[in-house]
Design an enzyme around this catalytic site. Structure first.
Site, PDB file in Angstrom:
ATOM      1  N   SER A 138       0.922  -1.381   0.019  1.00 53.05           N
ATOM      2  CA  SER A 138       0.039   0.097  -0.039  1.00 53.05           C
ATOM      3  C   SER A 138       0.668   1.352   0.170  1.00 53.05           C
ATOM      4  CB  SER A 138      -0.937  -0.079   1.158  1.00 53.05           C
ATOM      5  OG  SER A 138      -1.845   1.232   1.285  1.00 53.05           O
ATOM      6  N   TYR A 152      -1.670  -1.323  10.693  1.00 50.22           N
ATOM      7  CA  TYR A 152      -1.934  -1.755   9.119  1.00 50.22           C
ATOM      8  C   TYR A 152      -0.663  -0.897   8.392  1.00 50.22           C
ATOM      9  CZ  TYR A 152      -3.661  -1.307   4.264  1.00 50.22           C
ATOM     10  OH  TYR A 152      -3.720  -1.524   3.086  1.00 50.22           O
TER      11      TYR A 152
END
Ligand code: NAP
Length: 254
Positions: A138, A152
């Site tokens: 990401s 995350y």
């Protein structure tokens, strides 16, 4: 590029929806034999049916479950050439309130899950003449931050650290390891947040739209191709230019 994937055996973890399903769709469109692994077998099978592949129940936090799933994919498709380690979760929790259990769940799924997926796929990838591992990371973590996602972000940055040593260790088998770094992608979850929310998010992207799951699939397809055989340990950001403006003013000036 796409012809080199024809007939290749590809496993996509977390391929029953969202980005993983987009990756699976692009590979299936390129003629690959696709196996989708997810915890809910019914959803994995439904997605696979749509794409002409197979769906297999598997949990990326559990090595023996993954070993069974990879064995089934290899048996069904005559080996395994490409692993797309994509399964991931992102339940938000602010740092001050986050429990150790919440932290562990995200690390176990996204980071340890990547390691376990590679470990389970490795015996089969080693036998391939075009062994490929493509990780879904990401921009959040390696480059940007977002409140509620300390855990995350740590996993998405951690995947890149994992990749940079894994690619060296696996080079002797001709296996490449690369990562796609998506920006804001329209998935079923995001679509459910409404059009206004998507419009606001798209406004902060230079290309003025959110990404599609296929945008990520095409980047993954490149890393998996024969032509990318000399590319390893690399990342590609697919975010419509989102990380580039220095400020909102920089966007407005354009
Ligand atoms: P999603 O729509 O929520 O789909 C997640 C997929 O992962 C589902 O197929 C789910 O199926 C599976 N999954 C979750 N936990 C699993 C486990 N323990 N074992 C096996 N499968 C599991 O998610 P997404 O938005 O497409 O995200 C996919 C990946 O892209 C993630 O790694 C995420 O970090 C990354 N990403 C997403 C975005 C975005 O904008 N959406 C941006 C950057 C990066 P089951 O629930 O049946 O297991």
């Amino acid at each position: 590029m796409s012809s080199s994937l024809r007939g290749r055996s590809v496993v996509v973890t977390g391929g029953s929806k969202g980005i993983g399903k987009g990756i699976a769709r692009v590979f299936a469109g390129a003629g690959a034999k696709v196996a989708i692994i997810a915890r809910h077998a019914d959803r994995a099978e439904a997605a696979a049916r749509e794409l002409g592949g197979i769906g297999i129940a598997g949990d990326v936090t559990d090595l023996s479950s993954l070993e069974g799933a990879m064995a089934e994919a290899a048996r069904h498709h005559g080996g395994l050439d490409v692993l797309c380690a994509n399964a991931g979760i992102f339940p938000p929790a602010k740092l001050e309130e986050m429990t150790g259990e919440q932290w562990d769940e995200v690390i176990d799924t996204n980071l340890k899950g990547t390691f376990l997926s590679v470990k389970a796929a490795l015996p089969y990838l080693k036998k391939s003449d075009q062994g490929r591992i493509v990780i879904t990371s990401s921009i959040t973590g390696p480059i940007t931050g977002y409140p509620g996602w300390t855990h995350y972000g740590a996993t998405k940055a951690g995947q890149l650290g994992f990749m940079r040593t894994a690619c060296i260790e696996l080079a002797k088998y001709g296996i490449t390891v690369n990562a796609v770094m998506p920006g804001n992608i329209v998935t079923e979850g995001l679509a459910g947040m409404g059009e206004e929310y998507q419009r606001t998010m798209a406004a902060s992207v230079p290309l003025k739209r959110l990404g599609s799951v296929e945008d990520i699939g095409h980047a993954a397809l490149y890393f998996a191709s024969k032509e990318a055989g000399y590319v390893t340990g690399q990342t590609i950001i697919v975010d419509g230019g989102q990380i580039l403006p220095e400020s909102l003013e920089a966007l407005a000036q354009a």
